[in-house]
Design a protein around this motif. Structure first.
Motif, mmCIF file in Angstrom:
data_model
loop_
_atom_site.group_PDB
_atom_site.id
_atom_site.type_symbol
_atom_site.label_atom_id
_atom_site.label_comp_id
_atom_site.label_asym_id
_atom_site.label_seq_id
_atom_site.Cartn_x
_atom_site.Cartn_y
_atom_site.Cartn_z
ATOM 1 N N VAL A 192 66.579 25.710 37.982
ATOM 2 C CA VAL A 192 65.213 26.231 37.928
ATOM 3 C C VAL A 192 64.857 26.969 39.220
ATOM 4 O O VAL A 192 65.552 26.861 40.228
ATOM 5 C CB VAL A 192 64.185 25.097 37.729
ATOM 6 N N SER A 193 63.736 27.663 39.156
ATOM 7 C CA SER A 193 63.084 28.188 40.349
ATOM 8 C C SER A 193 61.834 27.363 40.581
ATOM 9 O O SER A 193 61.132 26.991 39.634
ATOM 10 C CB SER A 193 62.710 29.667 40.172
ATOM 11 N N ILE A 194 61.558 27.084 41.864
ATOM 12 C CA ILE A 194 60.426 26.254 42.273
ATOM 13 C C ILE A 194 59.556 27.075 43.206
ATOM 14 O O ILE A 194 60.054 27.660 44.171
ATOM 15 C CB ILE A 194 60.915 24.979 42.990
ATOM 16 N N ALA B 275 58.048 31.418 37.939
ATOM 17 C CA ALA B 275 57.576 30.234 38.684
ATOM 18 C C ALA B 275 56.380 30.549 39.581
ATOM 19 O O ALA B 275 55.373 29.832 39.537
ATOM 20 C CB ALA B 275 58.719 29.612 39.487
ATOM 21 N N PRO B 276 56.422 31.614 40.394
ATOM 22 C CA PRO B 276 55.235 31.916 41.217
ATOM 23 C C PRO B 276 54.008 32.287 40.379
ATOM 24 O O PRO B 276 52.881 31.981 40.758
ATOM 25 C CB PRO B 276 55.680 33.102 42.080
ATOM 26 N N ALA B 277 54.240 32.943 39.235
ATOM 27 C CA ALA B 277 53.110 33.305 38.366
ATOM 28 C C ALA B 277 52.444 32.044 37.820
ATOM 29 O O ALA B 277 51.211 31.955 37.771
ATOM 30 C CB ALA B 277 53.583 34.198 37.226
ATOM 31 N N ALA C 241 49.236 24.754 44.280
ATOM 32 C CA ALA C 241 49.885 24.423 43.019
ATOM 33 C C ALA C 241 51.386 24.604 43.143
ATOM 34 O O ALA C 241 51.878 25.307 44.033
ATOM 35 C CB ALA C 241 49.350 25.305 41.890
ATOM 36 N N VAL C 242 52.085 23.963 42.210
ATOM 37 C CA VAL C 242 53.529 24.109 42.091
ATOM 38 C C VAL C 242 53.806 24.738 40.730
ATOM 39 O O VAL C 242 53.225 24.328 39.724
ATOM 40 C CB VAL C 242 54.240 22.737 42.189
ATOM 41 N N GLY C 243 54.684 25.712 40.723
ATOM 42 C CA GLY C 243 55.124 26.332 39.480
ATOM 43 C C GLY C 243 56.630 26.229 39.371
ATOM 44 O O GLY C 243 57.341 26.476 40.341
ATOM 45 N N VAL C 244 57.102 25.843 38.210
ATOM 46 C CA VAL C 244 58.538 25.702 37.976
ATOM 47 C C VAL C 244 58.893 26.455 36.703
ATOM 48 O O VAL C 244 58.151 26.429 35.722
ATOM 49 C CB VAL C 244 58.943 24.213 37.854
ATOM 50 N N SER C 245 60.055 27.108 36.723
ATOM 51 C CA SER C 245 60.524 27.828 35.547
ATOM 52 C C SER C 245 62.037 27.716 35.458
ATOM 53 O O SER C 245 62.728 27.754 36.475
ATOM 54 C CB SER C 245 60.128 29.306 35.651
ATOM 55 N N GLY C 246 62.520 27.570 34.229
ATOM 56 C CA GLY C 246 63.954 27.591 34.021
ATOM 57 C C GLY C 246 64.455 26.661 32.943
ATOM 58 O O GLY C 246 65.562 26.839 32.429
ATOM 59 N N VAL C 247 63.677 25.645 32.599
ATOM 60 C CA VAL C 247 64.077 24.725 31.535
ATOM 61 C C VAL C 247 62.919 24.620 30.546
ATOM 62 O O VAL C 247 61.996 25.430 30.572
ATOM 63 C CB VAL C 247 64.502 23.340 32.099
ATOM 64 N N SER D 12 59.434 23.622 28.956
ATOM 65 C CA SER D 12 58.147 23.555 29.654
ATOM 66 C C SER D 12 57.814 22.158 30.159
ATOM 67 O O SER D 12 57.381 21.995 31.300
ATOM 68 C CB SER D 12 57.029 24.053 28.741
ATOM 69 N N ALA D 13 58.018 21.141 29.333
ATOM 70 C CA ALA D 13 57.706 19.770 29.757
ATOM 71 C C ALA D 13 58.601 19.346 30.922
ATOM 72 O O ALA D 13 58.172 18.586 31.795
ATOM 73 C CB ALA D 13 57.853 18.809 28.584
ATOM 74 N N GLU D 14 59.819 19.854 30.956
ATOM 75 C CA GLU D 14 60.733 19.555 32.059
ATOM 76 C C GLU D 14 60.307 20.284 33.327
ATOM 77 O O GLU D 14 60.400 19.737 34.438
ATOM 78 C CB GLU D 14 62.163 19.905 31.659
ATOM 79 N N ASP D 15 59.829 21.519 33.181
ATOM 80 C CA ASP D 15 59.268 22.242 34.327
ATOM 81 C C ASP D 15 58.139 21.426 34.953
ATOM 82 O O ASP D 15 58.065 21.262 36.174
ATOM 83 C CB ASP D 15 58.712 23.609 33.891
ATOM 84 N N VAL D 16 57.262 20.898 34.106
ATOM 85 C CA VAL D 16 56.134 20.088 34.577
ATOM 86 C C VAL D 16 56.632 18.821 35.260
ATOM 87 O O VAL D 16 56.113 18.418 36.304
ATOM 88 C CB VAL D 16 55.171 19.744 33.411
ATOM 89 N N GLN D 17 57.639 18.191 34.682
ATOM 90 C CA GLN D 17 58.210 16.978 35.265
ATOM 91 C C GLN D 17 58.691 17.243 36.692
ATOM 92 O O GLN D 17 58.454 16.441 37.597
ATOM 93 C CB GLN D 17 59.372 16.486 34.394
ATOM 94 N N ILE D 18 59.342 18.371 36.903
ATOM 95 C CA ILE D 18 59.830 18.733 38.227
ATOM 96 C C ILE D 18 58.658 18.976 39.174
ATOM 97 O O ILE D 18 58.646 18.484 40.315
ATOM 98 C CB ILE D 18 60.729 19.985 38.152
ATOM 99 N N ALA D 19 57.662 19.724 38.722
ATOM 100 C CA ALA D 19 56.492 20.026 39.560
ATOM 101 C C ALA D 19 55.772 18.738 39.962
ATOM 102 O O ALA D 19 55.421 18.563 41.135
ATOM 103 C CB ALA D 19 55.541 20.968 38.825
#
Length: 134
Positions: free
Chosen positions: A30-32, A58-60, A110-116, A118-125
């Motif tokens: 992912v990107s963080i 992720a930044p968006a 805020a934290v934005g994550v992208s790459g997996v 959506s719920a997993e992105d949130v889990q990482i954030a």
């Protein structure tokens, strides 16, 4: 005048390290991204194997979450539930995966994550934010 908390570099590094650890533990590429309360980029990292587009998404997501002072899932749900006019709103991260950082009721970024998924992105954030011990 009011006094408000702000993110400092040591906070950002804690968030980033914990988010990265969560992603690596799950083998998620992912990107963080971390932004301040004005949506200004403070941190961006693209893990090995993450799609190049994730470094834009992720930044968006982080920026949208910070400026909207809510999780970006709310915007995605509005659109998916038929409020298509929201697509014309001046935001570019209306996808789940942006999570605000709130300290004593104050939105500090805020934290934005992208790459997996959506719920997993949130889990990482959220794992990253949890490192602050709020």
């Amino acid at each position: 005048m009011k006094t408000k908390p702000i993110l400092e570099l040591q906070d950002i590094k804690k968030i980033a390290a914990a988010a990265e650890a969560e992603a690596i533990a799950n083998k998620w590429a992912v990107s963080i991204s971390i932004v301040d309360d004005g949506g200004h980029l403070l941190w961006l990292q693209r893990l090995d194997g993450a799609a190049p587009l994730s470094a834009h998404i992720a930044p968006a997501k982080a920026r949208t979450s910070a400026l909207g002072q809510r999780e970006t899932k709310i915007y995605e749900d509005m659109i998916n539930n038929g409020r298509y006019a929201f697509l014309t709103a001046p935001i570019d991260g209306a996808l789940e995966g942006g999570v605000p950082i709130v300290v004593d009721g104050v939105f500090v970024g805020a934290v934005g994550v992208s790459g997996v998924k959506s719920a997993e992105d949130v889990q990482i954030a959220k794992a990253g934010i949890a490192a602050l011990g709020l």
